[in-house]
Design a protein around this motif. Structure first.
Motif, PDB file in Angstrom:
ATOM      1  N   THR A 179      41.996  22.526  56.542  1.00  0.00           N
ATOM      2  CA  THR A 179      40.935  23.155  55.749  1.00  0.00           C
ATOM      3  C   THR A 179      39.608  22.900  56.459  1.00  0.00           C
ATOM      4  OG1 THR A 179      42.175  22.748  53.728  1.00  0.00           O
ATOM      5  CG2 THR A 179      39.800  23.114  53.476  1.00  0.00           C
ATOM      6  N   VAL A 181      35.451  22.928  56.207  1.00  0.00           N
ATOM      7  CA  VAL A 181      34.285  23.007  55.323  1.00  0.00           C
ATOM      8  C   VAL A 181      32.991  22.865  56.117  1.00  0.00           C
ATOM      9  CG1 VAL A 181      35.463  22.107  53.275  1.00  0.00           C
ATOM     10  CG2 VAL A 181      34.324  20.503  54.815  1.00  0.00           C
ATOM     11  N   VAL A 190      33.725  26.214  51.813  1.00  0.00           N
ATOM     12  CA  VAL A 190      35.031  26.266  52.462  1.00  0.00           C
ATOM     13  C   VAL A 190      35.059  27.489  53.368  1.00  0.00           C
ATOM     14  CG1 VAL A 190      37.524  26.414  52.120  1.00  0.00           C
ATOM     15  CG2 VAL A 190      36.112  25.141  50.490  1.00  0.00           C
TER      16      VAL A 190
END
Ligand code: TXA
Ligand code: MG
Length: 324
Positions: A179, A181, A190
């Motif tokens: 992920t 960010v 995000v």
């Protein structure tokens, strides 16, 4: 000649670390997907990543570190929100984007003022980065347009033929990418959905903003407005075209040779030997310098559109179009 595939013994990791330090390419396992790694502070080594991946354009890369202290070398500052996320999710599949220090070459970030950093939890990745003693830039180890490999059997033969060493760490635990960010004093955004769920992020920092395109297609930073573009107008010359210079402050981005015309205010040469990898490694640097020179216009020579030349021309054409 295919790169050797080695089990993750201490000797193999030591050898891979030497390869990285010397500017070579190593495919290594992480907990998300296999990465195609190069010494992150060596622009010439990083240019080879794009060459081997056969990317028709430059995309910013994630820099991998073995210890959280490594982030201080790469980032200007770490806001409190970012620190909280790092404490909770590192080592692990969370990549954090923050303003970079000058030591990070522009080719790593595709000219962006920020750099994406993560500390993988995979023990082989950690041992490799720690032994190499340098941060490691690594995209997923797939050729352009292919899926990310989650076991060495997925690694395309064409890619295997062009790297120096592959470390087999078995199947990857998560099998989806990290992920990503972006963090500012105000917000957490995000940029790519991945192995750390949004809910888990929100449990640490409260509501986050999504800027991910669609759930399974990451927003490409090439599409983000903050993607670096020179403020100075850029024109890409046609082969053989000469530059009208009268009365303007003109900059010139040459491929191999300093132009004979002395009327340019600023000149940068990408590669005196005509080495496309060197040219790619220097491109963003040269553009930044020309952009700082207070010019009315920058003329860029075309480079041969083979190998990395395609990515260089893509970037130059975008730079030219963005001011159009
Ligand atoms: O799980 C992963 O993140 C894997 C393993 C190898 O660590 N790596 C990976 O790298 O997926 P790659 O290059 O396939 O994807 C990196 C993504 C790209 O979408 C790129 O646009 C984004 O990270 N990215 C890199 N630097 C960025 C920056 N400064 N700002 C915004 N996005 C960035
Ligand atoms: Mg990828």
């Amino acid at each position: 000649m295919h790169a050797p595939i080695r089990p993750p013994t201490e000797e193999a990791i030591a050898e891979a670390a030497r390869v990285l330090r010397a500017g070579g390419l190593v495919v290594f396992p992480t907990e998300t997907v296999y990465g195609l790694g190069a010494h992150a502070l060596d622009a010439y080594a990083v240019a080879r990543i794009f060459e081997v991946k056969n990317r028709p354009r430059f995309d910013p890369l994630i820099v991998h570190i073995a210890d959280p202290s490594g982030m201080e070398e790469l980032w200007e500052a770490v806001p409190d929100r970012a620190r909280r996320l790092i404490e909770r999710f590192w080592p692990g599949p969370l990549t954090v984007v923050l303003p970079k220090r000058p030591v990070v070459p522009d080719i790593v970030t595709a000219g962006l003022p920020t750099v994406a950093v993560r500390m993988p939890s995979h023990p082989v990745a950690q041992a490799l980065i720690r032994t190499a003693g340098v941060p490691v830039a690594a995209p997923s180890a797939n050729p352009f347009g292919h899926l990310s490999p989650t076991r060495v059997e997925h690694i395309a033969p064409a890619l295997r033929a062009r790297v120096d060493l592959i470390i087999d760490g078995g199947p990857c635990e998560f099998g989806v990418e990290s992920t990503i960010v972006g963090v500012t004093e105000e917000a957490v955004t995000v940029l790519r959905l991945g192995a750390v769920p949004v809910e888990a992020l929100e449990a640490v920092v409260g509501p986050v903003t999504l800027s991910t395109g669609s759930p399974d297609r990451p927003m490409s930073p090439g599409q983000l407005p903050r993607h670096y573009a020179p403020r100075t107008p850029v024109r890409v010359l046609r082969p053989g075209e000469t530059v009208p210079t009268s009365g303007r402050r003109v900059g010139y981005l040459a491929f191999r040779q300093v132009p004979v015309d002395p009327s340019f205010q600023a000149v940068e040469v990408l590669s005196p030997t005509g080495d496309l990898r060197e040219a790619a490694a220097r491109l963003f640097d040269c553009l930044h310098r020309l952009d700082e020179a207070g010019l009315d216009v920058i003329y860029a020579e075309p480079v041969p559109e083979v190998g990395l030349g395609r990515a260089i021309m893509d970037r130059l054409r975008r730079a030219a179009a963005e001011v159009g």
